[in-house]
Design a protein around this motif. Structure first.
Motif, short mmCIF file in Angstrom:
data_model
loop_
_atom_site.label_atom_id
_atom_site.label_comp_id
_atom_site.label_asym_id
_atom_site.label_seq_id
_atom_site.Cartn_x
_atom_site.Cartn_y
_atom_site.Cartn_z
N GLU A 1 0.72 -1.30 -0.24
CA GLU A 1 -0.17 0.17 -0.27
C GLU A 1 0.94 1.09 -0.12
OE1 GLU A 1 -0.14 -2.10 2.42
OE2 GLU A 1 -2.39 -2.51 3.23
N ARG A 2 1.91 1.10 0.16
CA ARG A 2 2.61 2.46 0.63
C ARG A 2 3.21 2.92 -1.02
NH1 ARG A 2 8.41 4.22 3.43
NH2 ARG A 2 8.64 6.40 1.77
N LEU A 3 3.18 1.92 -1.74
CA LEU A 3 2.79 2.47 -3.21
C LEU A 3 1.97 3.05 -3.47
CD1 LEU A 3 4.87 -0.05 -4.81
CD2 LEU A 3 5.80 1.15 -3.99
N LEU A 4 0.69 3.54 -3.67
CA LEU A 4 -0.35 3.46 -3.87
C LEU A 4 -0.90 4.56 -3.50
CD1 LEU A 4 -2.03 0.08 -4.01
CD2 LEU A 4 -0.46 1.19 -5.85
N PRO A 5 -1.92 5.34 -4.02
CA PRO A 5 -2.65 6.47 -3.62
C PRO A 5 -3.56 5.74 -2.53
CG PRO A 5 -2.96 6.82 -6.07
CD PRO A 5 -2.15 5.34 -5.82
N THR A 6 -4.35 6.55 -1.89
CA THR A 6 -4.47 6.22 -0.67
C THR A 6 -6.03 7.38 -0.20
OG1 THR A 6 -4.16 8.22 0.66
CG2 THR A 6 -2.66 6.15 0.94
N ARG A 7 -7.20 6.98 0.09
CA ARG A 7 -7.94 7.84 0.54
C ARG A 7 -8.14 9.02 1.11
NH1 ARG A 7 -12.21 4.15 3.28
NH2 ARG A 7 -11.48 2.61 2.38
N LEU A 8 -6.71 9.46 1.97
CA LEU A 8 -6.86 10.91 1.85
C LEU A 8 -6.39 11.90 1.49
CD1 LEU A 8 -5.22 9.98 5.66
CD2 LEU A 8 -7.72 10.14 5.16
N GLY A 9 -6.06 11.01 0.40
CA GLY A 9 -5.63 12.61 -1.15
C GLY A 9 -3.86 12.12 -1.14
N ALA B 1 -2.61 -4.77 3.59
CA ALA B 1 -3.50 -5.08 4.97
C ALA B 1 -4.75 -5.80 4.41
CB ALA B 1 -4.06 -3.40 5.56
N ASN B 2 -5.40 -5.19 3.27
CA ASN B 2 -6.75 -6.06 2.25
C ASN B 2 -6.52 -6.28 1.17
OD1 ASN B 2 -6.47 -3.31 0.96
ND2 ASN B 2 -9.06 -2.70 2.31
N THR C 1 -9.52 -2.69 -6.53
CA THR C 1 -9.71 -0.94 -7.54
C THR C 1 -9.77 -1.67 -8.72
OG1 THR C 1 -9.26 0.06 -4.99
CG2 THR C 1 -9.06 1.33 -6.68
N ALA C 2 -10.67 -1.15 -9.60
CA ALA C 2 -10.63 -0.82 -10.75
C ALA C 2 -9.77 0.30 -11.21
CB ALA C 2 -12.09 -0.94 -11.50
N VAL D 1 -3.21 -4.26 -11.91
CA VAL D 1 -2.86 -5.23 -11.49
C VAL D 1 -3.77 -5.63 -10.86
CG1 VAL D 1 -0.58 -5.82 -10.32
CG2 VAL D 1 -2.10 -4.77 -9.88
N PHE D 2 -5.49 -4.96 -11.57
CA PHE D 2 -6.81 -5.42 -11.26
C PHE D 2 -7.07 -7.06 -10.98
CE2 PHE D 2 -11.41 -5.39 -12.62
CZ PHE D 2 -11.46 -4.72 -11.09
N ASN D 3 -7.32 -8.18 -9.99
CA ASN D 3 -7.42 -9.00 -10.44
C ASN D 3 -6.82 -9.74 -10.77
OD1 ASN D 3 -10.37 -9.01 -9.41
ND2 ASN D 3 -11.35 -8.51 -11.49
N TYR D 4 -5.33 -9.50 -10.45
CA TYR D 4 -4.23 -9.80 -11.11
C TYR D 4 -3.34 -11.55 -9.95
CZ TYR D 4 0.52 -10.09 -12.36
OH TYR D 4 1.44 -10.39 -12.05
N PHE D 5 -3.72 -10.47 -8.51
CA PHE D 5 -3.10 -11.73 -7.14
C PHE D 5 -4.09 -12.54 -6.91
CE2 PHE D 5 -0.98 -7.72 -7.01
CZ PHE D 5 0.56 -7.57 -7.25
#
Length: 882
Positions: free
Chosen positions: A652-660, A691-692, A698-699, A708-712
């Protein structure tokens, strides 16, 4: 090759160590080039985990015997041992000998040969130099002989016991020439008498055999007859005095035969006549060095062994001198027999310092077996032993391995630097598995207050999880009349002070418990090159799982590239840094695949990230390195077939967060590249933890399609089952002097739900609350401590889990609070009716193992968490009845 021979070849193969090196990642590892390779000529992976015994020394160019174990990706070498010598199950080899095949048992793939000195040796068809040419009975052969002890595994125990020794033959080759040690002129006539004598011996007619031998000595007194006759008297009639008398007759008849003097010397040594033994062996050595004679190497070893057994300081120096001569005589390969390597090093260690001798005698008196000794060249500071505990008592009592490292300090002062050096040695033990990496014994001149404080501080350090070092002073050993009690006293004093539960870092090796099913699932996914996502909240064991998979993958020869994204510097927000770090790892971990001519574009080119020019194409350079390594793997004739495995921890450290927060620059291209690569080759795969599963649920991110949508493949880490929880509690508790009585583990599991971190924390609290050792914990003592645990540790332990939910997953937080309000399981229907969109949230909570369901109801999995939430978040609601 017929069917029997082919079966023998599959069962036990021979080969040469074609590469052998050490790395801090993989330990010692390399490849075996089989004498009879598969049709595609593949080399076979070998590591220290493949060795029959951790005491075995392997060198580049060694000839070895090995078996193979089938894996999904090819064969892995197992039960590896050096061909020219003994193993821990073996005694001393007698070198190369000439003998006659007595009989064959082709239906069982073994035969028996009679050596020139009258002994019988068993051999397997796989021990033939040329399995296509099985020698017939009566054929003259040359072979290497060694004694091997049968292994008896005790039912219901992990202990392995050694049975009786039996002479074995290996490297058997047909020869048309008589032995240089036989009297060639009398050879044919003597063979007739010997054949009759051997038949009588095989049938148990020893008196008849003795008469045949005597007749032979009157008509054709060949040296071989004296040797065979003496061997019968010693081994089968248990008459060493008669055997020695026969050898004396032989020496009178053949005064220049070194083999007769050698055997007489060895027999005198067994008769506790060392001075006579040494005189005979010295004569054998002198004769063996004459023109046309042979056997010098064997006699040198016999002298070295005899002096070593005498044990006094002067004899040990003589032993070292003869071992050194033998080592030079054997050339670059050095001493070929494991027992001699051990005794040579022991002699050096005991001669170096009195504490070296003291250490050896102390552990032998305690019933320990010394299986390895190491005195670094030129060292006047320390020497190391690896000792094996007798039976399983010590292992069971202290929760330690049966193999322990002992560092014997020669210098009087021991400081922090010496402890750090010992830590480095223990780290190498973890990779090579030659000894327990969590515990070491330290023999010192005296235990000063400073070193005692330093060692106590290590044990109390819960953050770094340093190995426990148990000091034993020279004075403690010298004044103790009961050596076993002295050793137990030291182990009790230091090991029972440990808190093995209070580990706030990933665990691995012997401290990794459970997870059998998910590990098997992930192992299969790696074999099939399927990407895997491991999901679960913090402290559930995701990182520990990755480290364990990394360790096991390394054993299969894989190149594992691991990034802990939470450990990145705070200002690193660009995937260029990730490519650079992965490129550096790729170079370090693929050295056993690529040669020095490989031109690296990124890996190792820039030792400092800040030295990379801004315009340098980091991603392109990484792609060049990785694809060329993958090409080498594709063309390599090795087994098992390795993979490049990319592990991204806390992705998750690499991804955008819901906090902006925007995520890393370049993360779209980063994931697109690795997804595309995995679709191009079956030699690469990727594992992420989070974590999840939002990374693949997320599409789109920022209006762009998620690569990586539906990749893992999703793998949720479940909490421990009761059996796993009990195993962890009892094994860790054993190492602290704590025993869990009936019902205690069951109660702890019901309170923690089997959450690994919470279970450990509760165990740590119980160990602190009840400090007496040994300690027996019952369900009543556990129950009495629950409220104190929630008061004193609850906020710290559960906040680590719940704060993450509160910050990033507010819907999951609200459901947890709703369930905590209930005094009984809540119906799923009632929960879904009262809240919209609750089903995916509930699915996440069940995946995290924070909630559990039966047919129609849901409740929190951890009773301790439910009580803590009611205390910390819901006290006012409960009191008001809302």
């Amino acid at each position: 090759m017929n069917t029997a021979e082919a079966t023998a070849e599959r069962r036990h193969r021979r080969g040469v160590i074609s590469s052998w090196q050490y790395s801090t990642v993989y330990g010692y590892h390399g490849y075996i080039r089989p004498d009879h390779p598969d049709p595609d000529g593949r080399l076979v992976l070998v590591s220290t985990h493949s060795l029959r015994s951790p005491a075995t020394h392997i060198k580049l160019g060694d000839r070895v015997y090995f078996s193979t174990e089938k894996t999904p990706r090819g064969d892995l070498a197992t039960d590896v041992y050096v061909a020219y010598g003994d193993t821990p199950e073996a005694a001393e080899s007698e070198g190369r000998s000439v003998g006659t095949v007595r009989n064959l048992h082709p239906e069982r793939l073994f035969g028996i040969l009679e050596t020139e000195d009258g002994r019988t040796a068993l051999f397997h068809f796989s021990d033939l130099e040329d399995p296509a040419r099985v020698p017939l009975p009566g054929a003259l052969v040359s072979a290497r002989l060694f004694e091997r002890r049968t292994i008896n595994r005790l039912t219901g125990e992990n202990e392995v016991r050694l049975g009786a020794a039996e002479l074995r033959a290996c490297q058997i080759a047909k020869t048309d020439e008589p032995s240089s040690r036989l009297d060639a002129g009398l050879h044919k006539q003597a063979q007739g008498f010997l054949a009759k004598a051997l038949l009588a011996r095989e049938e148990g007619r020893f008196d008849d055999a003795a008469q045949i031998y005597e007749a032979a000595l009157k008509g054709c007194p060949a040296a071989a007859v004296f040797l065979s006759y003496a061997a019968m008297e010693k081994a089968e009639r248990h008459s060493p005095d008669k055997a020695f008398a026969i050898l004396e007759r032989g020496m009178k008849r053949h005064p220049r035969n070194p083999k007769l003097y050698e055997d007489a010397g060895l027999l005198a040594a067994t008769l506790k006549q060392p001075i006579k033994a040494l005189g005979l062996l010295e004569n054998a050595l002198k004769l063996s060095r004459e023109p046309g004679q042979a056997g010098e190497k064997g006699v040198l070893l016999a002298l070295a062994r005899t002096y070593f057994r005498m044990g006094d300081a002067t004899s040990l120096q003589k032993s070292i001198s003869y071992f050194e001569e033998a080592e030079r005589a054997f050339g670059e390969r050095g001493l070929p027999f494991q027992r001699d390597i051990l005794n040579f090093n022991l002699a050096r260690l005991r001669s170096q310092h009195q504490r070296g001798a003291l250490a050896g005698h102390f552990f032998e008196e305690c019933g320990f077996q010394i299986i390895r000794a190491d005195l670094p060249k030129g060292s006047t500071v320390f020497g190391d032993l690896v000792v094996k505990a007798p039976g399983i008592e010590f292992s069971e009592s202290y929760g330690i391995s049966s193999l322990l490292l002992v560092r014997c300090m020669f210098q009087a002062d021991v400081g922090i630097q010496e402890l750090r050096h010992l830590d480095q040695k223990l780290a190498s033990c973890r990779e090579s598995q030659i000894a327990d990496s969590e515990v070491a014994l330290l023999l010192v001149a005296s235990l000063t207050p400073d070193i005692e404080r330093a060692l106590y501080a290590r044990i109390a350090n819960r953050r770094e999880h340093l190995p426990a070092i148990v000091p034993i002073s020279q004075a403690e050993i010298e004044r103790s009349s009961d050596k076993v009690n002295a050793l137990r006293g030291a182990l009790d004093k230091w090991l029972f002070k440990r808190d093995l539960f209070a580990v706030n870092a990933p665990v691995f090796g012997a401290r990794f418990f459970g997870r059998i099913n998910p590990i098997a699932e992930i192992r299969d996914a790696i074999s099939a090159s399927k990407p895997v996502g491991i999901f679960g909240l913090r402290k559930v064991g995701k990182t520990s799982m990755l480290h364990e998979i990394e360790r096991r993958s390394a054993e299969s020869g894989d190149i594992v590239l691991y990034l802990d994204l939470l450990a990145l510097p705070e200002d690193v927000t660009d995937t260029r840094w990730l490519y650079w770090d992965l490129g550096t790892q790729l170079r370090t971990k693929s050295q056993h695949f690529v040669d020095t001519s490989f031109q690296w574009r990124l890996g190792g080119v820039f030792t400092d990230y800040l030295a990379i020019p801004a315009e340098f194409p980091v991603a392109t350079a990484f792609d060049s390195d990785l694809k060329r390594v993958l090409s080498i793997i594709e063309d390599a004739t090795i087994t098992p077939r390795p993979k490049v495995v990319l592990m991204l921890d806390e992705v998750e450290r690499l991804l955008p967060t819901r906090l902006g927060e925007p995520g890393f620059r370049g993360f779209f291209g980063f994931f697109s590249y690795f997804r595309g690569l995995s679709q191009q080759t079956g030699d690469f795969t990727m594992i992420v933890t989070a974590a999840n599963p939002g990374i693949q649920e997320t599409a789109q991110f920022a209006g762009r399609d998620n690569p990586v949508f539906n990749y893992f493949k999703e793998v949720y880490l479940k909490f421990f089952e009761l059996v796993e929880c009990r195993q962890m509690l009892t094994q860790l508790g054993r190492g602290m002097g704590i025993a869990f009585q009936s019902g205690a583990c069951e109660l702890i599991h019901s309170l923690t739900g089997g959450h690994p971190f919470i279970t450990r924390q509760l165990g740590s609290f119980l160990a602190e609350k009840y400090p007496d050792r040994p300690l027996r914990l019952t369900s009543e003592t556990v129950k009495a401590a629950v409220d104190d645990y929630l008061d004193l540790r609850g906020d710290k332990d559960f906040n680590e889990i719940f704060e993450r939910i509160s910050r990033d997953y507010p819907d999951e937080r609200d459901i947890c609070l709703e369930l905590a309000r209930q005094d009984a399981p809540m119906s799923i229907a009632g929960l879904t009716d009262s809240r919209k969109g609750v089903r995916p949230v509930l699915r996440h909570l069940i995946g995290y193992q924070l909630a559990q369901t039966d047919a129609s109801a849901v409740t929190l999995s951890m009773e301790l968490m439910r009580r803590w939430l009611r205390r910390s978040y819901l006290t006012d609601d409960i009191l008001s009845g809302s």
